[in-house]
Design an enzyme around this catalytic site. Structure first.
Site, short mmCIF file in Angstrom:
data_model
loop_
_atom_site.label_atom_id
_atom_site.label_comp_id
_atom_site.label_asym_id
_atom_site.label_seq_id
_atom_site.Cartn_x
_atom_site.Cartn_y
_atom_site.Cartn_z
N TYR A 290 0.84 -1.21 0.00
CA TYR A 290 0.00 0.00 0.00
C TYR A 290 0.86 1.25 0.00
O TYR A 290 1.70 1.45 0.90
CB TYR A 290 -0.90 -0.02 1.22
CG TYR A 290 -2.06 0.95 1.15
CD1 TYR A 290 -3.29 0.55 0.66
CD2 TYR A 290 -1.92 2.27 1.58
CE1 TYR A 290 -4.36 1.43 0.60
CE2 TYR A 290 -2.98 3.15 1.52
CZ TYR A 290 -4.20 2.73 1.04
OH TYR A 290 -5.26 3.60 0.98
N TYR A 340 -5.32 5.46 -7.44
CA TYR A 340 -5.53 5.36 -5.99
C TYR A 340 -7.01 5.09 -5.75
O TYR A 340 -7.83 5.98 -5.77
CB TYR A 340 -5.08 6.62 -5.26
CG TYR A 340 -5.21 6.46 -3.76
CD1 TYR A 340 -4.46 5.48 -3.10
CD2 TYR A 340 -6.09 7.22 -3.01
CE1 TYR A 340 -4.59 5.29 -1.73
CE2 TYR A 340 -6.22 7.03 -1.65
CZ TYR A 340 -5.46 6.06 -1.01
OH TYR A 340 -5.59 5.86 0.34
#
Lengths: 385, 138
Positions: A290, A340
């Protein structure tokens, strides 16, 4: 009573789907969610009427009722929402895997639809509603996630001698992979060290390229039992191990009040993840970590055991995160350069790697670590084929 | 500017701050200080607490310098510093604040190059009871 065997390899991801990714998409979040979910079910060869379980993030705006009604699911017997923003990504799959392994459902869909590229940004709105935990941070101008993580990043650089070049290595690896991925927002936009070092500050020591993209888009994946997976259209990608992590005395993204604020939720998730796995970090062929902000990567490399405390910066040297390196990273481009969408693209990219269909394929990849947001209560998956 | 949205646990902190006192919640039974405030002690689970006065001395543990896009009031002062202060008496209590040139001074009143990790700082309060920090040796 049969022995409890846990979720190890009991379930598999058999379908993935996504919309296009862009700064602005004309369709609304609900429509995008429907498209991603139907694409994932089609990929799996499973009819919508067979779906009986759903999982998403608490921040997901399209709720279970709306999604089920729109795409024509059957009777749902399990549905779950995971909190803490980007920390929820891998837990959506984990909750479905647990529910299916426990017999609470048979076909699960996890999804995330988000219009962050063209939607509102909370820090430009003067009428912003402050949650009470923010009384200790926001009045002082620590307003955005970038500011909150930059506080940890500054200390990390200071304490362990990591440098902005290490953060650049992370941004570059993601961008180089995005340059190979036609679906990535940054497909035709190469990054250079000069561009990085001369870019504008967002929150010193973090510059523009240390921050993820604001993107519109949606993704979904389909999870079934490993037994059922054998009959699906695609080769199964097994959920080998899964974990959530909320460490003692944690306090959201401003995790400043425990013994070592640089030891975050990744460490808590990793302990459970590896304990229930047949493999170790050195067996991981490719990682999807991440990357809402570049410093999350060296922190996560340490947390998930790829290197020792304080060695995450140095780990990025010598092309370690590039294709052919020690740990190829975020092979679709990640949150920094593909899209994103709260980390859901990392899950689907992990599946692509294990199917052998990534645009930056690691030859023979058989194991993949996928992680959710570090800094917030998090989650992680170990996938294998 | 954003003003603190307090809750029942946090309100005493701000009441003391308005009187110019930096106090942190501490367990009446085991004595452990805790921050942010909460209903019970994570060490001994006691619900009895008191508000212990701090010297207001500390060291900068880390800092950031935000640039726009920011809320308009903050954008107008950017770039400014936000610091994280480790309290001298309770190093695990780290308070978010701003290093300023003096009590009530704006967020950007001190040049960012004056901010460094490890610097000793002292609490002051602005006119609205918001804690701020000044360098112990300006």
């Amino acid at each position: 009573m049969p022995a409890v065997t846990g979720i190890k390899d009991a379930t598999a991801i058999v379908g993935i789907g996504q919309t296009s990714f862009a700064k602005h998409l004309p369709e609304d979040e609900r429509t995008l969610a429907c498209r991603a979910v139907l694409a994932a079910l089609d990929d799996a060869g499973i009819a919508p009427g067979e779906v009986d379980a759903l999982a998403s993030y608490t921040m997901e705006e399209t709720d279970e009722v709306e999604l089920a009604k729109a795409v024509g699911f059957g009777d749902l017997t399990f549905f779950s929402k995971i909190g803490f923003g980007g920390g929820g990504s891998c837990a959506t799959v984990a909750h479905l895997a647990a529910a299916i392994a426990a017999g609470q459902a048979t076909v699960g869909v996890a999804w995330r639809s988000r219009k962050r590229g063209s939607g509102p940004r909370p820090w430009t709105n003067t009428a912003v509603q402050l949650p009470t935990p923010a009384q200790w941070t926001r009045p002082f101008g620590l307003l955005r996630p970038a500011d909150e993580i930059a506080m940890l990043a500054r200390r990390y650089l200071h304490e362990y001698g990591a440098t902005r070049d290490h953060l650049f290595n992370v941004a570059l690896a993601c961008r180089n992979r995005a340059n190979q991925n036609p679906a990535a927002v940054m497909y035709e936009r190469p990054l250079t060290r000069e561009m990085y070092m001369s870019s504008r500050w967002i929150s010193e020591p973090l510059c523009l390229y240390d921050n993820c993209l604001e993107t519109d888009g949606a993704l979904a994946c389909v999870i079934v039992s490993s037994e059922r997976a054998r009959d699906c259209r695609r080769a199964p990608v097994y959920v080998h191990s899964a974990a959530q992590g909320l460490p003692a005395q944690h306090h959201g993204m401003v995790n400043y009040w425990n013994d070592d604020p640089l030891t975050g939720p990744a460490w808590a998730a990793a302990r459970h993840l590896w304990k229930h796995a047949d493999i170790t970090p050195s067996d991981v062929d490719v990682a999807q970590i991440y990357d809402a902000f570049t410093p999350l990567v060296p922190l996560s490399l340490e947390g998930y055991g790829f290197c020792g405390r304080g060695e995450g910066g140095a780990f990025t040297e010598g092309g370690a995160l590039e294709t052919g390196g020690r740990l190829p990273l975020n092979t679709g481009g990640g949150g920094l350069s593909e899209a994103y969408v709260h980390g859901f693209n990392l899950i689907n990219e992990g599946v692509k790697q294990l199917r052998g269909t990534s645009t930056a394929q690691v030859p023979g990849a058989a194991t993949c670590l996928v992680t959710a947001g570090e800094g917030v209560p998090t989650s992680a998956l170990l996938l294998r084929n | 500017m954003l003003t603190p949205v307090t809750d029942a646990d946090g309100a005493p902190f701000w009441r003391y701050a308005a009187q110019g006192e930096l106090r942190v919640q501490a367990c009446t039974d085991c004595g452990e200080p805790r921050f942010p405030p909460r209903p019970c002690c994570p060490h001994c689970q006691s619900f009895a607490s008191e508000w212990r006065r701090m010297s207001g001395r500390g060291r900068i543990w880390s800092y950031v310098v935000p640039h726009p896009p920011l809320l308009p009031d903050y954008a107008a002062q950017a770039p400014y510093n936000v610091i994280l202060v480790e309290l001298a008496e309770a190093p695990r209590i780290r308070m978010v604040g701003n290093l300023v040139s003096g009590p009530g001074a704006p967020l950007n009143s001190l040049s960012p190059d004056r901010v460094r990790i490890g610097a000793r700082v002292q609490v002051v309060f602005d006119g609205d009871g918001l804690p701020q920090w000044v360098l112990e040796r300006p």
